[in-house]
Design a protein around this motif. Structure first.
Motif, PDB file in Angstrom:
ATOM      1  N   ILE A  99     -91.208  19.888 112.674  1.00 27.84           N
ATOM      2  CA  ILE A  99     -92.645  19.971 112.120  1.00 27.84           C
ATOM      3  C   ILE A  99     -92.368  19.176 110.916  1.00 27.84           C
ATOM      4  O   ILE A  99     -93.533  18.536 110.353  1.00 27.84           O
ATOM      5  N   MET A 102     -93.025  15.621 109.903  1.00 29.57           N
ATOM      6  CA  MET A 102     -94.402  15.177 109.697  1.00 29.57           C
ATOM      7  C   MET A 102     -94.762  15.227 108.086  1.00 29.57           C
ATOM      8  O   MET A 102     -94.660  16.181 107.595  1.00 29.57           O
ATOM      9  N   GLU A 129     -95.686  41.458 117.619  1.00 33.10           N
ATOM     10  CA  GLU A 129     -95.783  42.137 116.439  1.00 33.10           C
ATOM     11  C   GLU A 129     -96.334  43.534 116.792  1.00 33.10           C
ATOM     12  O   GLU A 129     -95.496  44.630 116.240  1.00 33.10           O
ATOM     13  N   HIS A 295     -91.774  29.690 107.610  1.00 33.25           N
ATOM     14  CA  HIS A 295     -93.068  28.954 107.777  1.00 33.25           C
ATOM     15  C   HIS A 295     -93.825  29.029 106.570  1.00 33.25           C
ATOM     16  O   HIS A 295     -94.550  27.941 106.310  1.00 33.25           O
ATOM     17  N   GLY A 308    -105.857  27.851 104.583  1.00 34.91           N
ATOM     18  CA  GLY A 308    -105.554  27.638 105.752  1.00 34.91           C
ATOM     19  C   GLY A 308    -106.481  27.177 106.635  1.00 34.91           C
ATOM     20  O   GLY A 308    -108.027  27.468 106.443  1.00 34.91           O
ATOM     21  N   SER A 312    -107.317  31.753 105.593  1.00 37.25           N
ATOM     22  CA  SER A 312    -106.535  32.723 104.504  1.00 37.25           C
ATOM     23  C   SER A 312    -106.239  31.812 103.379  1.00 37.25           C
ATOM     24  O   SER A 312    -106.512  30.756 103.380  1.00 37.25           O
ATOM     25  N   LEU A 318     -99.371  34.084 103.251  1.00 34.87           N
ATOM     26  CA  LEU A 318     -97.972  34.172 104.469  1.00 34.87           C
ATOM     27  C   LEU A 318     -96.815  34.546 103.607  1.00 34.87           C
ATOM     28  O   LEU A 318     -96.008  35.211 104.109  1.00 34.87           O
TER      29      LEU A 318
HETATM   30  C1  HEM Z   1     -98.279  21.763 109.769  1.00 31.90           C
HETATM   31  C2  HEM Z   1     -98.027  22.710 110.287  1.00 31.90           C
HETATM   32  C3  HEM Z   1     -98.496  24.249 109.878  1.00 31.90           C
HETATM   33  C4  HEM Z   1     -99.287  24.402 108.942  1.00 31.90           C
HETATM   34  C5  HEM Z   1     -99.905  23.994 108.014  1.00 31.90           C
HETATM   35  C6  HEM Z   1     -99.611  26.105 109.174  1.00 31.90           C
HETATM   36  C7  HEM Z   1    -100.348  26.814 108.487  1.00 31.90           C
HETATM   37  C8  HEM Z   1    -100.702  28.042 108.291  1.00 31.90           C
HETATM   38  C9  HEM Z   1    -101.473  28.940 107.516  1.00 31.90           C
HETATM   39  C10 HEM Z   1    -102.136  28.226 106.487  1.00 31.90           C
HETATM   40  C11 HEM Z   1    -101.417  30.061 108.275  1.00 31.90           C
HETATM   41  C12 HEM Z   1    -102.264  31.333 107.741  1.00 31.90           C
HETATM   42  C13 HEM Z   1    -103.579  31.573 108.516  1.00 31.90           C
HETATM   43  C14 HEM Z   1    -104.720  30.490 108.171  1.00 31.90           C
HETATM   44  O1  HEM Z   1    -105.345  30.490 107.120  1.00 31.90           O
HETATM   45  O2  HEM Z   1    -104.850  29.418 108.779  1.00 31.90           O
HETATM   46  C15 HEM Z   1    -100.519  30.033 109.572  1.00 31.90           C
HETATM   47  C16 HEM Z   1    -100.198  31.253 110.266  1.00 31.90           C
HETATM   48  C17 HEM Z   1     -99.682  31.130 111.361  1.00 31.90           C
HETATM   49  N1  HEM Z   1     -99.285  30.052 111.918  1.00 31.90           N
HETATM   50 FE1  HEM Z   1     -99.040  28.369 110.999  1.00 31.90          FE
HETATM   51  N2  HEM Z   1     -98.804  26.484 110.442  1.00 31.90           N
HETATM   52  C18 HEM Z   1     -98.399  25.195 110.941  1.00 31.90           C
HETATM   53  C19 HEM Z   1     -97.678  25.337 111.986  1.00 31.90           C
HETATM   54  C20 HEM Z   1     -97.102  26.490 112.804  1.00 31.90           C
HETATM   55  C21 HEM Z   1     -96.266  26.540 113.975  1.00 31.90           C
HETATM   56  C22 HEM Z   1     -95.445  25.180 114.353  1.00 31.90           C
HETATM   57  C23 HEM Z   1     -96.361  27.696 114.373  1.00 31.90           C
HETATM   58  C24 HEM Z   1     -95.752  28.136 115.628  1.00 31.90           C
HETATM   59  C25 HEM Z   1     -96.307  28.762 116.580  1.00 31.90           C
HETATM   60  C26 HEM Z   1     -97.334  28.442 113.767  1.00 31.90           C
HETATM   61  C27 HEM Z   1     -97.500  29.782 113.564  1.00 31.90           C
HETATM   62  C28 HEM Z   1     -98.368  30.293 112.976  1.00 31.90           C
HETATM   63  C29 HEM Z   1     -98.450  32.019 113.092  1.00 31.90           C
HETATM   64  C30 HEM Z   1     -97.880  32.776 114.326  1.00 31.90           C
HETATM   65  C31 HEM Z   1     -99.307  32.444 111.990  1.00 31.90           C
HETATM   66  C32 HEM Z   1     -99.918  33.797 111.741  1.00 31.90           C
HETATM   67  C33 HEM Z   1     -98.895  34.382 110.901  1.00 31.90           C
HETATM   68  C34 HEM Z   1     -99.542  35.804 110.206  1.00 31.90           C
HETATM   69  O3  HEM Z   1    -100.547  36.142 110.233  1.00 31.90           O
HETATM   70  O4  HEM Z   1     -98.367  36.615 109.876  1.00 31.90           O
HETATM   71  N3  HEM Z   1     -97.722  27.650 112.429  1.00 31.90           N
HETATM   72  N4  HEM Z   1    -100.165  28.900 109.655  1.00 31.90           N
END
Ligand code: HEM
Length: 360
Positions: A99, A102, A129, A295, A308, A312, A318
Motif C-alpha cells: 500500500i 501508492m 481483538e 500501520h 482519518g 479519529s 493509532l
Molecule cells: C492508505 C492507506 C490507509 C490509511 C490512510 C489508513 C488510515 C487509517 C486511520 C486514520 C485509521 C484510524 C481510524 C480513522 O479515523 O479512520 C485507521 C484504522 C484502521 N485501519 Fe487503516 N488505513 C490505511 C490502510 C489500511 C489497511 C490496508 C488496513 C488493512 C485491513 C487497515 C486497517 C485498519 C484497521 C483495522 C484500523 C482500526 C485500528 C484500531 O482502531 O486499532 N488500514 N486507518
C-alpha cells in the motif's frame, strides 16, 4: 469419506466470479477512475481474507481452552494453530509495503469518496481483538467510546454477542489456575524459590556496594532500584501487593505462579509445549503491536496529521493503540520473576517423575 462424482473446476471451486468481481472503485462511479483505488480495495480485501483465516485458527484454540481438561495433544494442536497465525501476521505486516507504493497524492484522488468508511469498522479485526481478550476499558479512549456506534446495528449486535463469550485470555487464566504447579503437597516449592530470589538479590546488592566504578550517589540509586525489584518479587506472594503492583492485570496471582513455573522449568518434557504456547501468545500480541505500529507510520506518511476518514485523530490515535491495546502483557511481565537456572530450587524426584512423559 464419500467420493466427489463431479469434476471440480478451479474457477468455480474458488468462486472466482464473486471474488474477482468484487472490486468496484468508487472514483469511477463519480468521475475518472483513480488508478490506485483498485490496489487500495484489493489490499483491504486480502487483509479481510487473512483475518477470516486467523479467526478460523483461533476458533479451534478457543474451543480447546473452553474444555475442562486440555490434553497434551489438544495443546499441541493449539500450538500449531498459533504458529500458523504468526506466519499470517508476518504477511500482514509485510503487505503494508504494497500500500506504501501508492503516493499520498494518488490517495487523495479517491479518499474523499470513502468518508466515513475506515478500517476502524473492520468487524473481523474487532472480533479478533475481543476474542483474544482486549477489554473495552483498556482501549484507547477514542476507540473505547466509539467503535460500537460507528458500526451498523447488525454488526454492533454481532460484536456485543462476541463480547459476552469468554475470551482467550480468560480461558488461559482458568487453565493456568487449574494446573497443579502452585501446591506440591508437602514440597514447599515457592518458599524455596523465595529463598533463592533473596539470595540472588543479596548477591546483587553486594556487587553494587563493592563496585569501584560507582560513587556514593550512584550506589544509593542502584540500591533503590534493587529495592523495587525486591518489592516486585514480594508482590508474587501477596494478593494485595500483586494488585497494587499490576493494577491492570488479567491473570490472577495464582495463574501467574503457574505460568512462571512453566517458564522456569520449561526443559521438562511435560512443560515444553505449555511454555511454547505461552511464548506463542506473546508473539501474537507482539506481532499485532508491530502491525499497529507500522500501520500508524504508513498512515502518517499518507495523511500526515489529518484526521482519518473514520473521524479519529489519525496517526496520533493509532500510535496510542500500539502501546495500550495489548492483551497478553501479563505474560511479558513474567520475565521480571525469572532467576538463573543455577539458582533454581531442585525439584524432588516425585515432582520430576510427573513432569516426564510416561514410557510407552
Ligand atoms: C492508505 C492507506 C490507509 C490509511 C490512510 C489508513 C488510515 C487509517 C486511520 C486514520 C485509521 C484510524 C481510524 C480513522 O479515523 O479512520 C485507521 C484504522 C484502521 N485501519 Fe487503516 N488505513 C490505511 C490502510 C489500511 C489497511 C490496508 C488496513 C488493512 C485491513 C487497515 C486497517 C485498519 C484497521 C483495522 C484500523 C482500526 C485500528 C484500531 O482502531 O486499532 N488500514 N486507518
Amino acid at each position: 469419506m464419500q467420493k466427489n462424482p463431479n469434476p471440480c473446476y478451479y474457477p468455480d471451486y474458488l468462486k472466482l466470479n464473486m471474488v474477482l468481481g468484487s472490486q468496484e472503485p468508487l472514483s469511477g462511479k463519480y468521475g475518472e477512475e483513480a488508478h490506485d483505488e483498485t490496489l487500495f480495495i484489493i489490499v483491504h480485501q486480502v487483509y479481510e481474507l487473512w483475518f477470516k483465516q486467523i479467526l478460523h485458527e483461533m476458533g479451534v484454540v478457543l474451543n480447546v481452552f473452553g474444555q475442562d481438561y486440555i490434553s497434551e495433544s489438544d495443546l499441541g494442536s493449539c500450538l500449531s494453530k498459533t504458529y500458523r497465525v504468526k506466519s499470517i501476521q508476518k504477511v500482514l505486516i509485510d503487505q503494508l509495503n504494497i500500500i506504501e507504493t501508492m503516493t499520498p497524492q494518488a490517495f487523495l484522488d479517491f479518499r474523499d469518496y470513502l468518508v466515513p468508511a475506515s478500517g476502524f469498522q473492520s468487524v473481523q479485526f474487532r472480533e479478533l481483538e475481543i476474542r483474544l481478550g482486549l477489554k473495552t476499558d483498556n482501549r484507547v479512549a477514542y476507540d473505547n467510546k466509539s467503535f460500537h456506534n460507528r458500526l451498523s446495528a447488525e454488526h454492533q449486535e454481532y460484536l456485543i454477542n462476541v463480547e459476552k463469550q469468554p475470551a482467550l485470555i480468560d480461558l488461559l487464566a482458568n487453565w493456568l489456575e487449574r494446573l497443579p504447579f502452585v501446591d506440591f503437597g508437602g514440597f514447599k516449592f515457592w518458599e524455596q524459590y523465595q529463598t533463592a530470589v533473596w539470595k540472588m538479590l543479596d548477591s546483587d546488592s553486594e556487587i553494587i556496594k563493592n563496585n569501584p566504578t560507582l560513587n556514593h550517589e550512584e550506589i544509593k540509586l542502584q540500591l533503590k532500584e534493587l529495592d523495587l525489584t525486591r518489592a516486585s518479587f514480594e508482590s508474587l506472594f501477596d494478593d494485595e501487593k500483586y494488585n497494587e503492583r499490576f493494577p491492570n492485570h488479567v491473570l490472577s496471582r495464582k495463574a501467574m505462579l503457574s505460568a512462571l513455573f512453566i517458564k522456569l522449568y520449561s526443559w521438562y518434557p511435560l512443560l515444553d509445549i505449555p511454555a511454547r504456547f505461552l511464548t506463542s501468545l506473546m508473539d501474537i500480541d507482539e506481532l499485532l503491536a508491530n502491525w499497529r505500529h507500522n500501520h500508524a507510520l504508513m498512515v502518517q506518511r499518507m495523511i500526515g496529521t489529518k484526521i482519518g476518514t473514520g473521524g479519529s485523530a489519525g496517526h496520533t490515535y493509532l500510535k496510542a493503540t500500539t502501546h495500550s491495546n495489548r492483551v497478553f502483557t501479563d505474560l511479558f511481565n513474567i520475565s521480571t520473576f525469572l532467576v538463573p537456572t543455577s539458582a533454581l530450587p531442585k525439584l524432588p524426584e516425585e515432582v520430576i517423575k510427573n513432569l516426564q512423559f510416561q514410557r510407552m
